[in-house]
Scaffold this motif. Structure first.
Motif, PDB file in Angstrom:
ATOM      1  N   PRO A  57       0.815  -1.217   0.000  1.00 52.26           N
ATOM      2  CA  PRO A  57       0.000   0.000   0.000  1.00 52.26           C
ATOM      3  C   PRO A  57       0.849   1.269   0.000  1.00 52.26           C
ATOM      4  CG  PRO A  57       0.208  -0.819   2.218  1.00 52.26           C
ATOM      5  CD  PRO A  57       0.923  -1.803   1.329  1.00 52.26           C
ATOM      6  N   ALA A  58       0.211   2.398  -0.293  1.00 54.04           N
ATOM      7  CA  ALA A  58       0.894   3.690  -0.246  1.00 54.04           C
ATOM      8  C   ALA A  58       1.002   4.187   1.190  1.00 54.04           C
ATOM      9  CB  ALA A  58       0.144   4.704  -1.095  1.00 54.04           C
ATOM     10  N   TYR A  59       0.040   3.770   2.033  1.00 54.72           N
ATOM     11  CA  TYR A  59       0.001   4.187   3.431  1.00 54.72           C
ATOM     12  C   TYR A  59      -0.251   2.971   4.314  1.00 54.72           C
ATOM     13  CZ  TYR A  59      -0.991   8.717   1.233  1.00 54.72           C
ATOM     14  OH  TYR A  59      -0.947   9.838   0.463  1.00 54.72           O
ATOM     15  N   ALA A  60       0.223   3.060   5.565  1.00 60.65           N
ATOM     16  CA  ALA A  60      -0.029   1.971   6.514  1.00 60.65           C
ATOM     17  C   ALA A  60      -0.069   2.514   7.937  1.00 60.65           C
ATOM     18  CB  ALA A  60       1.044   0.898   6.400  1.00 60.65           C
ATOM     19  N   VAL A  61      -0.945   1.923   8.724  1.00 65.32           N
ATOM     20  CA  VAL A  61      -1.027   2.206  10.155  1.00 65.32           C
ATOM     21  C   VAL A  61      -0.914   0.847  10.834  1.00 65.32           C
ATOM     22  CG1 VAL A  61      -2.426   3.121  12.036  1.00 65.32           C
ATOM     23  CG2 VAL A  61      -2.516   4.202   9.782  1.00 65.32           C
ATOM     24  N   VAL A  87       4.317   5.130   6.727  1.00 67.84           N
ATOM     25  CA  VAL A  87       3.896   4.244   7.811  1.00 67.84           C
ATOM     26  C   VAL A  87       3.806   5.012   9.132  1.00 67.84           C
ATOM     27  CG1 VAL A  87       4.434   2.132   9.094  1.00 67.84           C
ATOM     28  CG2 VAL A  87       5.072   2.313   6.696  1.00 67.84           C
ATOM     29  N   VAL A  88       2.700   4.785   9.843  1.00 66.68           N
ATOM     30  CA  VAL A  88       2.522   5.314  11.196  1.00 66.68           C
ATOM     31  C   VAL A  88       2.347   4.114  12.125  1.00 66.68           C
ATOM     32  CG1 VAL A  88       0.997   6.624  12.726  1.00 66.68           C
ATOM     33  CG2 VAL A  88       1.509   7.486  10.438  1.00 66.68           C
ATOM     34  N   VAL A  89       3.084   4.104  13.220  1.00 68.09           N
ATOM     35  CA  VAL A  89       2.988   3.030  14.201  1.00 68.09           C
ATOM     36  C   VAL A  89       2.099   3.500  15.346  1.00 68.09           C
ATOM     37  CG1 VAL A  89       4.283   1.641  15.859  1.00 68.09           C
ATOM     38  CG2 VAL A  89       5.234   2.062  13.595  1.00 68.09           C
ATOM     39  N   ASP A 109       5.900   8.265  11.785  1.00 66.05           N
ATOM     40  CA  ASP A 109       5.412   8.811  13.042  1.00 66.05           C
ATOM     41  C   ASP A 109       5.012   7.677  13.960  1.00 66.05           C
ATOM     42  OD1 ASP A 109       4.624  10.655  14.949  1.00 66.05           O
ATOM     43  OD2 ASP A 109       3.311  11.766  13.606  1.00 66.05           O
ATOM     44  N   TYR A 110       4.799   8.029  15.208  1.00 68.41           N
ATOM     45  CA  TYR A 110       4.489   7.081  16.257  1.00 68.41           C
ATOM     46  C   TYR A 110       3.392   7.707  17.104  1.00 68.41           C
ATOM     47  CZ  TYR A 110       5.620   4.025  20.220  1.00 68.41           C
ATOM     48  OH  TYR A 110       5.571   3.113  21.230  1.00 68.41           O
ATOM     49  N   LEU A 111       2.235   7.091  17.160  1.00 67.94           N
ATOM     50  CA  LEU A 111       1.112   7.639  17.927  1.00 67.94           C
ATOM     51  C   LEU A 111       0.702   6.668  19.032  1.00 67.94           C
ATOM     52  CD1 LEU A 111      -1.190   8.860  14.998  1.00 67.94           C
ATOM     53  CD2 LEU A 111       0.338  10.252  16.397  1.00 67.94           C
ATOM     54  N   SER A 112       0.395   7.227  20.198  1.00 66.04           N
ATOM     55  CA  SER A 112      -0.111   6.414  21.300  1.00 66.04           C
ATOM     56  C   SER A 112      -1.621   6.325  21.209  1.00 66.04           C
ATOM     57  CB  SER A 112       0.279   7.034  22.638  1.00 66.04           C
ATOM     58  OG  SER A 112       1.667   6.941  22.831  1.00 66.04           O
ATOM     59  N   LYS A 113      -2.154   5.156  21.553  1.00 70.05           N
ATOM     60  CA  LYS A 113      -3.601   4.996  21.615  1.00 70.05           C
ATOM     61  C   LYS A 113      -4.081   5.681  22.879  1.00 70.05           C
ATOM     62  CE  LYS A 113      -4.111   0.592  19.220  1.00 70.05           C
ATOM     63  NZ  LYS A 113      -4.453  -0.824  19.405  1.00 70.05           N
ATOM     64  N   PRO A 114      -5.211   6.231  22.950  1.00 66.90           N
ATOM     65  CA  PRO A 114      -6.220   6.246  21.907  1.00 66.90           C
ATOM     66  C   PRO A 114      -5.955   7.379  20.919  1.00 66.90           C
ATOM     67  CG  PRO A 114      -7.077   7.286  23.874  1.00 66.90           C
ATOM     68  CD  PRO A 114      -5.685   6.838  24.192  1.00 66.90           C
ATOM     69  N   ALA A 115      -5.711   7.027  19.681  1.00 69.78           N
ATOM     70  CA  ALA A 115      -5.538   8.020  18.611  1.00 69.78           C
ATOM     71  C   ALA A 115      -6.779   7.940  17.739  1.00 69.78           C
ATOM     72  CB  ALA A 115      -4.296   7.702  17.794  1.00 69.78           C
ATOM     73  N   ALA A 123      -0.983  12.517  10.727  1.00 75.31           N
ATOM     74  CA  ALA A 123       0.339  11.889  10.726  1.00 75.31           C
ATOM     75  C   ALA A 123       0.686  11.308   9.355  1.00 75.31           C
ATOM     76  CB  ALA A 123       0.401  10.794  11.788  1.00 75.31           C
ATOM     77  N   LEU A 124      -0.284  10.669   8.696  1.00 80.82           N
ATOM     78  CA  LEU A 124      -0.025  10.072   7.378  1.00 80.82           C
ATOM     79  C   LEU A 124       0.256  11.124   6.308  1.00 80.82           C
ATOM     80  CD1 LEU A 124      -2.740   7.268   7.213  1.00 80.82           C
ATOM     81  CD2 LEU A 124      -0.264   6.936   7.326  1.00 80.82           C
ATOM     82  N   LEU A 125      -0.424  12.261   6.394  1.00 80.42           N
ATOM     83  CA  LEU A 125      -0.311  13.284   5.343  1.00 80.42           C
ATOM     84  C   LEU A 125       0.649  14.413   5.682  1.00 80.42           C
ATOM     85  CD1 LEU A 125      -4.083  13.528   4.325  1.00 80.42           C
ATOM     86  CD2 LEU A 125      -2.283  12.106   3.325  1.00 80.42           C
ATOM     87  N   ALA A 126       1.303  14.347   6.832  1.00 81.70           N
ATOM     88  CA  ALA A 126       2.241  15.401   7.229  1.00 81.70           C
ATOM     89  C   ALA A 126       3.419  15.441   6.266  1.00 81.70           C
ATOM     90  CB  ALA A 126       2.741  15.153   8.647  1.00 81.70           C
ATOM     91  N   PRO A 127       3.823  16.646   5.847  1.00 85.78           N
ATOM     92  CA  PRO A 127       4.999  16.753   4.982  1.00 85.78           C
ATOM     93  C   PRO A 127       6.233  16.203   5.698  1.00 85.78           C
ATOM     94  CG  PRO A 127       3.805  18.841   5.073  1.00 85.78           C
ATOM     95  CD  PRO A 127       3.204  17.936   6.103  1.00 85.78           C
TER      96      PRO A 127
END
Length: 184
Positions: A57-61, A87-89, A109-115, A123-127
């Motif tokens: 894929p072009a994007y992944a979480v 990719v965002v984890v 990027d890295y995000l903590s739940k609850p996101a 996060a996916l679209l950030a330059p």
């Protein structure tokens, strides 16, 4: 949905969501579809790697902790099959060491739940190179402490005595903390 979001996503709008928490996975998939992504889901490392190999894929979480292993394995497969994949984890157990490991192997990027879906989309679209804005509702200090204790408890295979020893805490104190609900 804004036209600007569609422009930012681009022509290839494929998104792979990998998480073993099914209700969260379904909710996030619906929200991301509404934002213009073509979503595929996987509930395990094996399924995520298979999808990443067959149709990168072009994007992944990707959730960091899955029942059959680490989500970092999926990130590595994505990097091998499609180096430009964004990719965002995601994880419920935020730790600096895992954030560094995720970024080193190619996560943006890295995000903590609850996101929520807005956080994930941002996060996916950030330059590339842009620093993310600070969270609007960060975890409280009590919640961070509780998350850390839970993480160590899980790493010790739910052994209270071993967890208490590693945290330099009295066993009964740890048992009282584990018996309570998580703080907000």
């Amino acid at each position: 949905m804004a036209d600007r979001e569609l422009e930012e996503i681009g022509e290839d709008n494929t998104l792979l969501l990998v998480d073993d928490e099914e209700p969260f996975l379904k909710r996030l998939a619906r929200a991301m579809e509404k934002r213009g992504f073509a979503v595929e889901t996987a509930g395990s490392v094996a399924a995520g790697r298979a999808y990443a190999t067959a149709r990168p894929p072009a994007y992944a979480v990707v959730d960091l902790r899955l029942e059959d292993g680490s989500g970092l394995e999926v990130v590595e497969t994505l990097r091998e099959t499609r180096p430009d994949c964004r990719v965002v984890v995601l994880t419920g157990y935020g730790a600096i060491a895992t954030a560094v490991a995720a970024v080193k192997i190619g996560a943006m990027d890295y995000l903590s739940k609850p996101a929520d879906a807005n956080d994930v989309t941002a996060a996916l679209l950030a330059p590339a190179g842009d620093l993310p804005p600070p969270p609007e509702n960060p975890m409280s200090a009590d919640r961070v402490r509780w998350e850390h204790i839970q993480r160590v408890y899980e790493l010790c295979d739910r052994n209270v005595s071993e967890t208490a020893r590693r945290l330099n805490m009295h066993r009964r104190t740890l048992q009282r903390i584990l018996a309570k609900r998580s703080p907000r």
